[in-house]
Design an enzyme around this catalytic site. Sequence first.
Site, mmCIF file in Angstrom:
data_model
loop_
_atom_site.group_PDB
_atom_site.id
_atom_site.type_symbol
_atom_site.label_atom_id
_atom_site.label_comp_id
_atom_site.label_asym_id
_atom_site.label_seq_id
_atom_site.Cartn_x
_atom_site.Cartn_y
_atom_site.Cartn_z
ATOM 1 N N GLU A 90 2.007 5.765 -8.318
ATOM 2 C CA GLU A 90 2.526 6.816 -7.457
ATOM 3 C C GLU A 90 4.038 6.683 -7.253
ATOM 4 O O GLU A 90 4.577 5.577 -7.234
ATOM 5 C CB GLU A 90 1.798 6.785 -6.111
ATOM 6 C CG GLU A 90 0.351 7.222 -6.280
ATOM 7 C CD GLU A 90 -0.483 7.148 -5.018
ATOM 8 O OE1 GLU A 90 -1.264 8.078 -4.798
ATOM 9 O OE2 GLU A 90 -0.369 6.171 -4.272
ATOM 10 N N CYS A 103 11.076 6.796 -4.106
ATOM 11 C CA CYS A 103 10.403 5.507 -3.979
ATOM 12 C C CYS A 103 9.590 5.298 -5.260
ATOM 13 O O CYS A 103 8.668 6.053 -5.556
ATOM 14 C CB CYS A 103 9.508 5.560 -2.736
ATOM 15 S SG CYS A 103 8.577 4.064 -2.461
ATOM 16 N N CYS A 110 -0.868 -4.818 -7.593
ATOM 17 C CA CYS A 110 0.077 -5.889 -7.266
ATOM 18 C C CYS A 110 -0.709 -7.170 -7.057
ATOM 19 O O CYS A 110 -1.769 -7.169 -6.428
ATOM 20 C CB CYS A 110 0.853 -5.561 -5.998
ATOM 21 S SG CYS A 110 2.096 -6.808 -5.590
ATOM 22 N N CYS A 114 -0.739 -8.735 -0.305
ATOM 23 C CA CYS A 114 -0.426 -8.827 1.124
ATOM 24 C C CYS A 114 -1.564 -8.204 1.924
ATOM 25 O O CYS A 114 -2.187 -7.230 1.504
ATOM 26 C CB CYS A 114 0.888 -8.117 1.434
ATOM 27 S SG CYS A 114 2.289 -8.874 0.594
ATOM 28 N N CYS A 117 -1.470 -4.246 2.859
ATOM 29 C CA CYS A 117 -0.959 -3.308 1.857
ATOM 30 C C CYS A 117 -2.084 -2.769 0.967
ATOM 31 O O CYS A 117 -2.832 -3.543 0.368
ATOM 32 C CB CYS A 117 0.095 -4.012 1.014
ATOM 33 S SG CYS A 117 0.669 -3.019 -0.371
ATOM 34 N N GLY A 166 3.598 -2.301 -6.358
ATOM 35 C CA GLY A 166 3.972 -3.469 -7.150
ATOM 36 C C GLY A 166 5.125 -4.277 -6.599
ATOM 37 O O GLY A 166 5.867 -3.834 -5.722
ATOM 38 N N SER A 198 13.122 -4.067 -3.241
ATOM 39 C CA SER A 198 12.411 -4.673 -2.111
ATOM 40 C C SER A 198 11.467 -5.737 -2.661
ATOM 41 O O SER A 198 10.730 -5.488 -3.614
ATOM 42 C CB SER A 198 11.612 -3.583 -1.390
ATOM 43 O OG SER A 198 10.825 -4.145 -0.373
ATOM 44 N N SER A 220 10.843 -8.436 2.407
ATOM 45 C CA SER A 220 9.694 -8.114 3.258
ATOM 46 C C SER A 220 9.247 -9.391 3.958
ATOM 47 O O SER A 220 8.547 -10.213 3.372
ATOM 48 C CB SER A 220 8.556 -7.554 2.393
ATOM 49 O OG SER A 220 8.971 -6.345 1.816
ATOM 50 N N LEU A 221 9.647 -9.552 5.198
ATOM 51 C CA LEU A 221 9.421 -10.836 5.876
ATOM 52 C C LEU A 221 8.107 -10.830 6.672
ATOM 53 O O LEU A 221 7.252 -11.675 6.464
ATOM 54 C CB LEU A 221 10.624 -11.142 6.778
ATOM 55 C CG LEU A 221 10.708 -12.577 7.279
ATOM 56 C CD1 LEU A 221 10.904 -13.563 6.148
ATOM 57 C CD2 LEU A 221 11.839 -12.727 8.306
ATOM 58 N N HIS A 222 8.001 -9.946 7.619
ATOM 59 C CA HIS A 222 6.754 -9.686 8.370
ATOM 60 C C HIS A 222 6.306 -10.796 9.323
ATOM 61 O O HIS A 222 5.337 -10.610 10.069
ATOM 62 C CB HIS A 222 5.569 -9.365 7.441
ATOM 63 C CG HIS A 222 5.873 -8.325 6.426
ATOM 64 N ND1 HIS A 222 6.376 -7.092 6.754
ATOM 65 C CD2 HIS A 222 5.781 -8.336 5.076
ATOM 66 C CE1 HIS A 222 6.564 -6.385 5.648
ATOM 67 N NE2 HIS A 222 6.219 -7.115 4.618
ATOM 68 N N CYS A 348 4.739 4.040 3.420
ATOM 69 C CA CYS A 348 4.805 2.656 2.938
ATOM 70 C C CYS A 348 3.438 2.017 2.964
ATOM 71 O O CYS A 348 2.747 2.063 3.974
ATOM 72 C CB CYS A 348 5.642 1.795 3.872
ATOM 73 S SG CYS A 348 7.332 2.184 3.901
HETATM 74 N N1 SAH Z 1 6.362 -5.365 -3.292
HETATM 75 C C1 SAH Z 1 7.559 -5.056 -2.634
HETATM 76 C C2 SAH Z 1 7.891 -3.573 -2.613
HETATM 77 C C3 SAH Z 1 6.770 -2.624 -2.351
HETATM 78 S S1 SAH Z 1 6.126 -2.548 -0.732
HETATM 79 C C4 SAH Z 1 7.569 -5.622 -1.229
HETATM 80 O O1 SAH Z 1 6.525 -6.053 -0.757
HETATM 81 O O2 SAH Z 1 8.635 -5.651 -0.644
HETATM 82 C C5 SAH Z 1 7.398 -1.743 0.219
HETATM 83 C C6 SAH Z 1 7.370 -2.080 1.700
HETATM 84 O O3 SAH Z 1 6.216 -1.522 2.358
HETATM 85 C C7 SAH Z 1 7.315 -3.564 1.942
HETATM 86 O O4 SAH Z 1 8.216 -3.952 2.950
HETATM 87 C C8 SAH Z 1 5.895 -3.741 2.408
HETATM 88 O O5 SAH Z 1 5.750 -4.908 3.154
HETATM 89 C C9 SAH Z 1 5.654 -2.504 3.207
HETATM 90 N N2 SAH Z 1 4.247 -2.216 3.445
HETATM 91 C C10 SAH Z 1 3.203 -2.543 2.657
HETATM 92 N N3 SAH Z 1 2.052 -2.105 3.199
HETATM 93 C C11 SAH Z 1 2.377 -1.472 4.344
HETATM 94 C C12 SAH Z 1 1.620 -0.759 5.327
HETATM 95 N N4 SAH Z 1 0.315 -0.601 5.215
HETATM 96 N N5 SAH Z 1 2.278 -0.241 6.371
HETATM 97 C C13 SAH Z 1 3.623 -0.357 6.468
HETATM 98 N N6 SAH Z 1 4.394 -0.979 5.563
HETATM 99 C C14 SAH Z 1 3.777 -1.536 4.508
HETATM 100 FE FE1 SF4 Z 2 2.572 -6.210 -3.409
HETATM 101 FE FE2 SF4 Z 2 4.591 -5.435 -1.806
HETATM 102 FE FE3 SF4 Z 2 2.056 -4.623 -1.351
HETATM 103 FE FE4 SF4 Z 2 2.727 -7.159 -0.935
HETATM 104 S S1 SF4 Z 2 3.513 -5.366 0.162
HETATM 105 S S2 SF4 Z 2 0.868 -6.461 -1.990
HETATM 106 S S3 SF4 Z 2 4.187 -7.514 -2.573
HETATM 107 S S4 SF4 Z 2 3.304 -4.113 -3.106
#
Ligand code: SAH
Ligand code: SF4
Length: 395
Positions: A90, A103, A110, A114, A117, A166, A198, A220-222, A348
């Site tokens: 997508e 985007c 991936c 996470c 995600c 990804g 990212s 992406s720290l979280h 996201c």
């Molecule tokens: N893999 C890379 C880029 C793709 S994700 C990464 O993880 O950075 C892009 C952003 O969306 C990242 O910051 C990710 O943590 C965030 N993200 C993923 N799932 C999400 C969700 N369900 N709600 C909000 N942000 C999310």
């Molecule tokens: Fe992959 Fe980014 Fe999603 Fe984590 S947040 S599973 S690194 S796409």
Amino acid sequence: MVNLLQFDRAALGDFCEQLGEKRFRATQLFRWLHQRGERDISAMTDLAKSFRDKLAGHVATAPLPVASEQVASDGTIKWLFDIGGGNAVETVFIPEPGRGTLCISSQAGCAVNCRFCATGHQGFSRNLTVAEIVGQLWHAEFDLRRRLHLPAGERAVTNVVMMGMGEPLQNYSALVPALRTMLDDHGYGLSRRRVTVSTSGVVPMIDRLRDDCPVALAISLHAADDALRDELVPLNRKYPIGELLAAGRRYLERAPRDFITIEYCMLDGVNDALAQAEALLMLVGGDGSATRPGLACKINLIPFNPFAGSGLQRSSAARVAAFAEVLQEGGIVTTVRRTRGDDIAAACGQLAGEVQDRTRVADRNARGFAGPAEQRVALPRSRRGPFHRAERNAP
Ligand code: SAH
Ligand code: SF4
């Protein structure tokens, strides 16, 4: 057939040489492809006829087949591209006054997996090729120019974020030529500041990106501590927070901006306590000393976008605001990301495409969310939040 979208300009030069042509021909061809969106070699009238004859029947600009397109009420557009073998990826276009952000996806699925995600939940299928990464931009740019009736020379896509499906730094060899095509003045001509990679924190690749093609970086720290981040972003077990922030500091030596964006997905009852905001502040705030080096950054709080089966909830708006206030009062520029395209699941972390190979993740989920038993980290009692409830079961 050779797909011309797979080449950055240097590689297209090599290709021209292989055809017995001068390298500079590549620049002319590249401009037709990426500045004018022309696919038809016979229409490239300023190319020597002999060169066009050599190309004809030999090369193609193969666009990505569009499986579906959805337009949200706020103007956000989501394309689903069929990349064959039962996989789809997508791409999302987000229009805003004065700019258009695309985007882009870098992988089908991936492997980082996470916790929050949708892409991660699908498992990993395969890396995208350079042509598939650039093809997303090519399609969006020239489709939008036509639809929006933009005057010649005006761009539809002004910013690119590698925030689709990804982990871009786990597909490094395709990422870099794709970035170079985006930045090339004879291609899309985007400035380094307007292209953002990212990453969930692939430390050695952050260093390589700094040396090879330093665009804007988002991390992406979280979470502000390793125990929690290990659970949310499993890659943290390999590259813990201290190493990640050190890579961020090294990146700043060459970055096009003087800060790194920290992304922080706000999960109700998981990482959104005010004490966690304080911990984050301590982490990035620092004082430049060897013991508390900090990181020059801006923080972007992303309210969690739910998807079926995640078992997680979005933090309340009031909680997000209070969390942001702690950071801002500590002197860190903090923004809250507005969710766009939520009526078409384009926000996201909601990008899932269609990924065939779910077996690995299904296995892993059956063993428990933290992966193989020997990798599991025992959390202190106080941390035993939603992760240890039964909701993350095998599908
Ligand atoms: N893999 C890379 C880029 C793709 S994700 C990464 O993880 O950075 C892009 C952003 O969306 C990242 O910051 C990710 O943590 C965030 N993200 C993923 N799932 C999400 C969700 N369900 N709600 C909000 N942000 C999310
Ligand atoms: Fe992959 Fe980014 Fe999603 Fe984590 S947040 S599973 S690194 S796409």
